[in-house]
Scaffold this motif. Sequence first.
Motif, PDB file in Angstrom:
ATOM      1  N   UNK A 208     -12.461  -4.628 -13.632  1.00  0.00           N
ATOM      2  CA  UNK A 208     -12.572  -3.375 -13.068  1.00  0.00           C
ATOM      3  C   UNK A 208     -10.857  -2.671 -13.196  1.00  0.00           C
ATOM      4  N   UNK A 209     -10.735  -1.477 -13.202  1.00  0.00           N
ATOM      5  CA  UNK A 209      -9.681  -0.792 -13.563  1.00  0.00           C
ATOM      6  C   UNK A 209      -9.352  -0.666 -11.918  1.00  0.00           C
ATOM      7  N   UNK A 210      -8.051  -0.942 -11.702  1.00  0.00           N
ATOM      8  CA  UNK A 210      -7.312  -0.673 -10.369  1.00  0.00           C
ATOM      9  C   UNK A 210      -6.549   0.443 -10.612  1.00  0.00           C
ATOM     10  N   UNK A 211      -6.649   1.406  -9.568  1.00  0.00           N
ATOM     11  CA  UNK A 211      -5.712   2.355  -9.626  1.00  0.00           C
ATOM     12  C   UNK A 211      -4.724   2.473  -8.664  1.00  0.00           C
ATOM     13  N   UNK A 212      -3.563   2.220  -8.955  1.00  0.00           N
ATOM     14  CA  UNK A 212      -2.542   2.000  -8.039  1.00  0.00           C
ATOM     15  C   UNK A 212      -2.194   3.158  -7.011  1.00  0.00           C
ATOM     16  N   UNK A 213      -2.428   3.112  -5.772  1.00  0.00           N
ATOM     17  CA  UNK A 213      -2.340   4.083  -4.728  1.00  0.00           C
ATOM     18  C   UNK A 213      -1.932   3.735  -3.361  1.00  0.00           C
ATOM     19  N   UNK A 214      -1.830   4.814  -2.678  1.00  0.00           N
ATOM     20  CA  UNK A 214      -1.155   4.545  -1.200  1.00  0.00           C
ATOM     21  C   UNK A 214      -1.642   5.789  -0.450  1.00  0.00           C
ATOM     22  N   UNK A 215      -1.869   5.684   0.953  1.00  0.00           N
ATOM     23  CA  UNK A 215      -2.059   6.745   1.980  1.00  0.00           C
ATOM     24  C   UNK A 215      -0.980   6.649   2.996  1.00  0.00           C
ATOM     25  N   UNK A 216      -0.397   7.839   2.900  1.00  0.00           N
ATOM     26  CA  UNK A 216       0.721   8.074   3.712  1.00  0.00           C
ATOM     27  C   UNK A 216       0.482   8.811   4.985  1.00  0.00           C
ATOM     28  N   UNK A 217       1.138   8.359   5.935  1.00  0.00           N
ATOM     29  CA  UNK A 217       0.673   8.968   7.060  1.00  0.00           C
ATOM     30  C   UNK A 217       1.645  10.040   7.733  1.00  0.00           C
ATOM     31  N   UNK A 218       1.239  11.288   7.940  1.00  0.00           N
ATOM     32  CA  UNK A 218       1.936  12.307   8.205  1.00  0.00           C
ATOM     33  C   UNK A 218       1.322  13.211   9.407  1.00  0.00           C
ATOM     34  N   UNK A 219       2.188  14.133   9.888  1.00  0.00           N
ATOM     35  CA  UNK A 219       1.802  14.718  11.077  1.00  0.00           C
ATOM     36  C   UNK A 219       2.053  16.177  10.916  1.00  0.00           C
ATOM     37  N   UNK A 220       1.189  17.171  11.186  1.00  0.00           N
ATOM     38  CA  UNK A 220       1.436  18.509  11.182  1.00  0.00           C
ATOM     39  C   UNK A 220       0.616  19.288  12.383  1.00  0.00           C
ATOM     40  N   UNK A 221       1.555  19.948  13.116  1.00  0.00           N
ATOM     41  CA  UNK A 221       0.982  20.585  14.187  1.00  0.00           C
ATOM     42  C   UNK A 221       0.339  19.874  15.380  1.00  0.00           C
ATOM     43  N   UNK A 222       0.776  18.625  15.342  1.00  0.00           N
ATOM     44  CA  UNK A 222       0.563  17.528  16.400  1.00  0.00           C
ATOM     45  C   UNK A 222      -0.798  16.920  15.739  1.00  0.00           C
ATOM     46  N   UNK A 223      -1.318  17.129  14.567  1.00  0.00           N
ATOM     47  CA  UNK A 223      -2.526  16.260  14.020  1.00  0.00           C
ATOM     48  C   UNK A 223      -1.972  15.536  12.941  1.00  0.00           C
TER      49      UNK A 223
END
Length: 306
Positions: free
Chosen positions: A81-96
């Motif tokens: 299986x191909x593994x795509x190296x990734x990440x999910x970065x947490x950010x905030x915009x206008x309180x969301x």
Amino acid sequence: MHPPGCTAQARASDAMNDRKGDVSMPFVDLHSHTTASDGTQPPADNVKLAAAAGLAAVAITDHDTVAGLAEAIEAGKEYGIEVVPGVEISTVHAGQDIHVLGYFIDWKDETFLSRLAELRRVRDRRNDMIIERLQALGLEVTMDDVMASLMASKKAEETVGRPHIADALVRKGYVANMAEAFERYLAKGAAAYINPPRIEPITAIQWILEAGGAPVLAHPGLYDQDDIIPQLKEAGLVGLEAYHSDHTPEQETHYTALAESLGLTITAGSDFHGERGGVVFHAPLGARRIDASVCKRLYEQRGGRP
């Protein structure tokens, strides 16, 4: 020669060419979490599940950490299986809360790793603030309780999040399940919800580009902030996760059209987090998938390439 990281798409193209379209294009799931963040499955298990689901590739996109990638990539060799190296970065915009996915990042880049470490420190402060608010509400829960609810001890480069706090609340009998924990205490607007200052999504996009990756906006249907998407594209966003387990069919149609109008790559992800209390969190791995040609396109767009 096919570019590294896109052999799944390359194999698919070769098969289609060799058999004149008699086989279906393989699919990829570009959003999954492991025990390196708030998933319940070790990285190797996600890869095994991807193989069982008939996928050609799976992305490991843990929150603010790349700690699960080494194990996943090794498992990818075992399961084909191909593994795509990734990440999910947490950010905030206008309180969301806004989450930005990064694909094909240089996950060993020291500057990028340092930036992720700072995000985890913010997350740790947020967790402490949530615990303090829960205690103020009369719930006797501590960070020790939270850590005890984990399947295994966390390493320094891994993350602890709200699902872990929810697990502790279930274990201590304050709520019946994770859904109730979020509804009463942890979701936006709930009694113990805390949203400390974080980086803006544009900053996350810049970090991903500087780490040689391709930035994609995760589950835009959860934000109600479509007006910022053109701005994010101007900053270097290359894709939109139109197909997501928490999107309605109408939202999937809407974000597919929006991505097409802006020239953004359309992606899909289950947002698999494993199983808690007998219930799969978000959706099973592979429940949202897209053809493997998207993998190649993201690879070609990494680092801000046109």
